[in-house]
Design an enzyme around this catalytic site. Structure first.
Site, PDB file in Angstrom:
ATOM      1  N   HIS A 141      -1.850  -7.824   2.958  1.00  0.00           N
ATOM      2  CA  HIS A 141      -1.379  -8.233   4.227  1.00  0.00           C
ATOM      3  C   HIS A 141      -2.358  -7.718   5.242  1.00  0.00           C
ATOM      4  O   HIS A 141      -2.263  -8.125   6.504  1.00  0.00           O
ATOM      5  CB  HIS A 141       0.159  -8.126   4.733  1.00  0.00           C
ATOM      6  CG  HIS A 141       0.287  -6.427   5.035  1.00  0.00           C
ATOM      7  ND1 HIS A 141       0.204  -6.243   6.456  1.00  0.00           N
ATOM      8  CD2 HIS A 141       0.398  -5.535   4.393  1.00  0.00           C
ATOM      9  CE1 HIS A 141       0.624  -4.884   6.565  1.00  0.00           C
ATOM     10  NE2 HIS A 141       0.728  -4.355   5.488  1.00  0.00           N
ATOM     11  N   ALA A 174       0.900  -1.288  -0.062  1.00  0.00           N
ATOM     12  CA  ALA A 174       0.078  -0.089  -0.030  1.00  0.00           C
ATOM     13  C   ALA A 174       0.757   1.494  -0.037  1.00  0.00           C
ATOM     14  O   ALA A 174       0.448   2.199  -0.373  1.00  0.00           O
ATOM     15  CB  ALA A 174      -1.091  -0.183   1.402  1.00  0.00           C
ATOM     16  N   THR A 181      11.897  -6.629 -12.390  1.00  0.00           N
ATOM     17  CA  THR A 181      11.358  -8.193 -12.360  1.00  0.00           C
ATOM     18  C   THR A 181       9.876  -8.223 -11.498  1.00  0.00           C
ATOM     19  O   THR A 181       9.794  -7.941 -10.384  1.00  0.00           O
ATOM     20  CB  THR A 181      12.351  -9.132 -11.951  1.00  0.00           C
ATOM     21  OG1 THR A 181      13.334  -9.106 -12.856  1.00  0.00           O
ATOM     22  CG2 THR A 181      11.735 -10.515 -12.183  1.00  0.00           C
ATOM     23  N   SER A 225      -4.202  -3.458   0.028  1.00  0.00           N
ATOM     24  CA  SER A 225      -3.082  -4.196   0.437  1.00  0.00           C
ATOM     25  C   SER A 225      -3.540  -5.669   0.834  1.00  0.00           C
ATOM     26  O   SER A 225      -4.609  -5.891   1.288  1.00  0.00           O
ATOM     27  CB  SER A 225      -2.688  -3.440   1.757  1.00  0.00           C
ATOM     28  OG  SER A 225      -1.446  -4.402   2.552  1.00  0.00           O
ATOM     29  N   ASN A 239      -7.105   4.356   9.886  1.00  0.00           N
ATOM     30  CA  ASN A 239      -6.376   3.360  10.364  1.00  0.00           C
ATOM     31  C   ASN A 239      -5.847   3.324  11.957  1.00  0.00           C
ATOM     32  O   ASN A 239      -5.581   2.154  12.464  1.00  0.00           O
ATOM     33  CB  ASN A 239      -4.892   2.935   9.613  1.00  0.00           C
ATOM     34  CG  ASN A 239      -4.126   4.430   9.898  1.00  0.00           C
ATOM     35  OD1 ASN A 239      -4.565   5.273   9.278  1.00  0.00           O
ATOM     36  ND2 ASN A 239      -2.699   4.087  10.088  1.00  0.00           N
ATOM     37  N   GLN A 268      -8.032   0.078   4.833  1.00  0.00           N
ATOM     38  CA  GLN A 268      -8.754  -0.554   5.874  1.00  0.00           C
ATOM     39  C   GLN A 268     -10.156  -0.946   5.600  1.00  0.00           C
ATOM     40  O   GLN A 268     -10.926  -1.235   6.527  1.00  0.00           O
ATOM     41  CB  GLN A 268      -8.661   0.592   7.414  1.00  0.00           C
ATOM     42  CG  GLN A 268      -7.253   0.713   7.680  1.00  0.00           C
ATOM     43  CD  GLN A 268      -6.691  -0.769   8.369  1.00  0.00           C
ATOM     44  OE1 GLN A 268      -7.300  -1.608   8.739  1.00  0.00           O
ATOM     45  NE2 GLN A 268      -5.242  -0.586   8.626  1.00  0.00           N
ATOM     46  N   CYS A 298       3.151   2.338  11.717  1.00  0.00           N
ATOM     47  CA  CYS A 298       4.117   3.126  10.759  1.00  0.00           C
ATOM     48  C   CYS A 298       4.858   4.058  11.756  1.00  0.00           C
ATOM     49  O   CYS A 298       5.873   4.735  11.393  1.00  0.00           O
ATOM     50  CB  CYS A 298       3.601   3.615   9.367  1.00  0.00           C
ATOM     51  SG  CYS A 298       3.292   2.370   8.354  1.00  0.00           S
TER      52      CYS A 298
END
Length: 375
Positions: free
Chosen positions: A199, A69, A235, A197, A150, A179, A321
């Site tokens: 995860h 994200a 890649t 996102s 969040n 969220q 974060c």
């Protein structure tokens, strides 16, 4: 152990993890290679892109795989700003966005000369549509507002914001939906860019998606080859990208039934917290049921988190974060929260797998800690 930090990250689904290991063994080739194995990897990744698009009701070429994200937010904000700066250099966001958005805005201001308007929020952590209307201008090229905060779970009036932004043809709307995904219905109509996102929905870390509507132009931030329609060189993390569609499908299955259960857990916990002396709830009543922020007026966050940790209950105080910054939550400060409420913040974030018994254990631990360690 009771893990109540799902807004930070979720455990990986066993089914996702099993499929990932199977993919790694077989599909290790570069998706850009022209030999048979490379083409198989590419086909599987494009199948995931198509399935993701179908689940979200967007077009396949509007699905951009990213490393998560934060990268998707950066690409949306800075990529749009650079692409449309010939139309104006004014951008609007809110004071409570994720740090990846706010820091991108700060860089645009300080390094590239953009003008950014940071909208205030009310005591419930919500942006005023009328306030947004006051600041939209003919040279406004981007408005970036998150769907669900969040830290406190406040839900922004995205439907009204969409209608307003559409009245300004030079302005594009970006919505951080991290969220909200898998928890609330999301209508991507009239949203130009949206961040997702994996995860946060039991998927792999390092896996995200930027929904970019096909009429939107972006300047790439990672230069390289032709990957991701020329918008993200390097890649491809193919096996992770291949798994995004499965992760998303599993998150959307039974979403309504899971939400009902989490709603009951949230209401139960709110009621219990109200019975504990010196505890104040920070999350608004109509916030996402998956996030509940509260403050202990006589118990600092760090002391309380350590106590809970010793009791096998894992929580946060603010966005992960910013958890090591040793500063107060800028989200709560923007909501006008001060003094002891800022000092004693705890954030609980839930899963449909949680039980009422676990809520009782959490309430018991909080009550004991307030009585034992409270100042």
């Amino acid at each position: 152990m009771i893990y109540v930090d799902y807004a930070s990250t979720t455990p990986t689904s066993p089914e996702v993890l099993k499929t990932y290991h199977q993919l790694l063994d077989r599909y290790f080739a570069n998706s850009e290679s022209l030999h048979q194995l490379g083409m198989e990897v590419s086909q599987l990744m494009e199948k995931s892109r198509q399935q993701t698009a179908s689940l979200l009701h967007v077009l396949p070429n509007e699905v951009i795989f990213t490393s998560g994200a934060s990268e998707a937010n950066s690409l949306a904000v800075k990529g749009t700003a650079f692409a449309y700066q010939h139309l104006g250099k004014h951008i609007i966001t809110s004071k409570i966005e994720h740090s990846s958005v706010l820091n991108a805005m700060k860089q645009l201001e300080e390094v590239f000369g953009f003008e950014v308007t940071y909208l205030p929020v009310d005591e419930e952590g919500k942006v005023s549509v009328e306030e947004l209307k006051k600041h939209l201008r003919s040279d406004t090229i981007l408005c970036s507002i998150m769907y669900v905060n969040n830290e406190v779970g406040s839900i922004q009036p995205i439907s009204e914001i969409k209608k307003l932004v559409r009245q300004f043809p030079n302005c594009h709307l970006h919505v951080d939906c991290v969220q909200a995904l898998g928890k609330l219905p999301i209508d991507f109509k009239d949203i130009d860019l949206a961040t997702l996102s994996a995860h946060k929905i039991y998927g792999l870390k390092g896996s995200g998606v930027l929904i970019k509507k096909q009429h939107i132009q972006l300047i790439p931030l990672i230069n390289g080859g032709q990957q991701e329609f020329g918008l993200r060189g390097g890649t491809e993390n193919a096996c992770t990208n291949i798994l995004f569609a499965k992760t998303l499908r599993m998150a959307l299955e039974n979403q309504s039934e899971r939400a009902i259960h989490v709603n009951k857990l949230n209401a139960y916990l709110r009621n219990g917290l109200k019975q504990i002396e010196n505890v104040v709830i920070n999350s608004p009543k109509d916030a996402s049921d998956y996030i509940l922020s509260f403050s202990c007026l006589n118990l600092p966050s760090e002391v309380h988190m350590n106590a809970l940790n010793q009791q096998g209950i894992y929580v946060s105080a603010q966005s992960t974060c910013g958890s090591k910054s040793h500063s107060y939550s800028y989200v709560l400060e923007a909501m006008g929260i001060k003094n002891e409420r800022l000092h004693g913040v705890i954030r609980l974030s839930f899963s449909h797998d949680h039980t009422f018994q676990q809520m009782d254990e959490i309430l018991k631990a909080i009550k004991e800690n307030v009585e034992k360690y409270g100042i």
